[in-house]
Design an enzyme around this catalytic site. Sequence first.
Site, PDB file in Angstrom:
ATOM      1  N   SER A 126      11.873  46.972  21.121  1.00  0.00           N
ATOM      2  CA  SER A 126      12.095  47.049  19.681  1.00  0.00           C
ATOM      3  C   SER A 126      13.563  47.291  19.352  1.00  0.00           C
ATOM      4  O   SER A 126      14.309  47.889  20.138  1.00  0.00           O
ATOM      5  CB  SER A 126      11.256  48.194  19.102  1.00  0.00           C
ATOM      6  OG  SER A 126      11.632  48.491  17.775  1.00  0.00           O
ATOM      7  N   TYR A 154       9.775  56.855  19.130  1.00  0.00           N
ATOM      8  CA  TYR A 154       9.352  55.493  19.449  1.00  0.00           C
ATOM      9  C   TYR A 154      10.470  54.726  20.138  1.00  0.00           C
ATOM     10  O   TYR A 154      10.269  54.086  21.178  1.00  0.00           O
ATOM     11  CB  TYR A 154       8.939  54.802  18.145  1.00  0.00           C
ATOM     12  CG  TYR A 154       8.587  53.338  18.264  1.00  0.00           C
ATOM     13  CD1 TYR A 154       7.396  52.934  18.849  1.00  0.00           C
ATOM     14  CD2 TYR A 154       9.436  52.362  17.742  1.00  0.00           C
ATOM     15  CE1 TYR A 154       7.058  51.586  18.924  1.00  0.00           C
ATOM     16  CE2 TYR A 154       9.104  51.021  17.806  1.00  0.00           C
ATOM     17  CZ  TYR A 154       7.927  50.634  18.400  1.00  0.00           C
ATOM     18  OH  TYR A 154       7.598  49.308  18.478  1.00  0.00           O
ATOM     19  N   LYS A 158      10.500  53.287  24.012  1.00  0.00           N
ATOM     20  CA  LYS A 158      10.736  51.875  24.318  1.00  0.00           C
ATOM     21  C   LYS A 158      11.912  51.710  25.269  1.00  0.00           C
ATOM     22  O   LYS A 158      11.868  50.887  26.195  1.00  0.00           O
ATOM     23  CB  LYS A 158      10.983  51.095  23.020  1.00  0.00           C
ATOM     24  CG  LYS A 158       9.743  50.875  22.164  1.00  0.00           C
ATOM     25  CD  LYS A 158       8.774  49.913  22.844  1.00  0.00           C
ATOM     26  CE  LYS A 158       7.626  49.517  21.930  1.00  0.00           C
ATOM     27  NZ  LYS A 158       6.690  48.574  22.576  1.00  0.00           N
TER      28      LYS A 158
END
Length: 350
Positions: A126, A154, A158
């Site tokens: 991402s 997050y 990632k």
Amino acid sequence: MRIVITGGFGFLGRQVADRLLKTRTFRGAAIDRLVLADRFVQPGAPVAADQLVDVVQGDLTERLDELFAEPVDVLIHLASAVSAECEADFDLGMSANLDTTRALLEAARAQSAAGGPTPRVVFSSSVAVYGSDPALPLPPVVSESTLPTPRSSYGTQKLVCEQLVAEYTRRGFVDGRVARLMTVSVRPGKPNAAASGFLSGIIREPLAGLPATCPVRPGLRVALASPRSTVEGILRVAEAERGDGAGSLDGGLPVNLPALTVSVAEMLDTLRQVAGDAVADLVTIAPDRDVEAIVGSWPAVFDNARAAALGLEPDASFASVVRDYLTDHADAVTAGASLAAGATGSAPID
């Protein structure tokens, strides 16, 4: 050729599966089985009825034996917990994103060690791996050589997974490649728990005749990609050969999928031009500091050269993205919005 897609019943998982089932090939080889793995399976989903498709339902870490019961040639790992829910529940994000990815890589490594094929592992990362650290602000234009300094759980998860894929690839356990996804807009269906979900909601909901809230200042610029270009990017990265020739994947760096840079205000202006005032007026601006802190930390302008070397280009304009949504999801658009779009469809609004 046996391909496994995790998150196979998520929006992108279904889209990737649909594309593969249309061609029924991967890099020119016939697909024998396409396995869709997900915690939640959509009852009656057309993709599940195809004779090539097997469905594996449940927690991925508890279904590894089933996923690898037969050799896996390609693993497209799309399953993850999303940004806002990872920020709200640290343990959920670590388990769903980091622990699950490592477990999949270990299963792939075990297959190789046992004399089976070395799986081609495609990891969907991402734009959230980037962030503007106070001590190291992002440059005006970001590329794969820009140091990632994530500002969310997050994004951190990632980034750690990217490094695991790189290490397992360096050791020869898997043939890994990483596609960094931009924010996908416009996503159909119901809102999800992603911090960036409003970037679809402020278009999708009004087109369906529903009110929507924009939790950031309209001047915020963001990097977007349509569902069509995102799926194309995932599959292009998956199918690319290693090497330094045209269309090849050189080195071990991730690929930032192509980004369309647009401000939220431009998105709302496009909605007004495409669908009319009554539709656009369904959007209310109500700033949320927590949402803007996450989304605003992501870069908006990217050097797309690495993606372009694979033949990938960003969407032409946000107007084209909205038109694609109207075409692909006409059943989710109210008659009033459809009429307004038809009335302005011939006008140049890019």
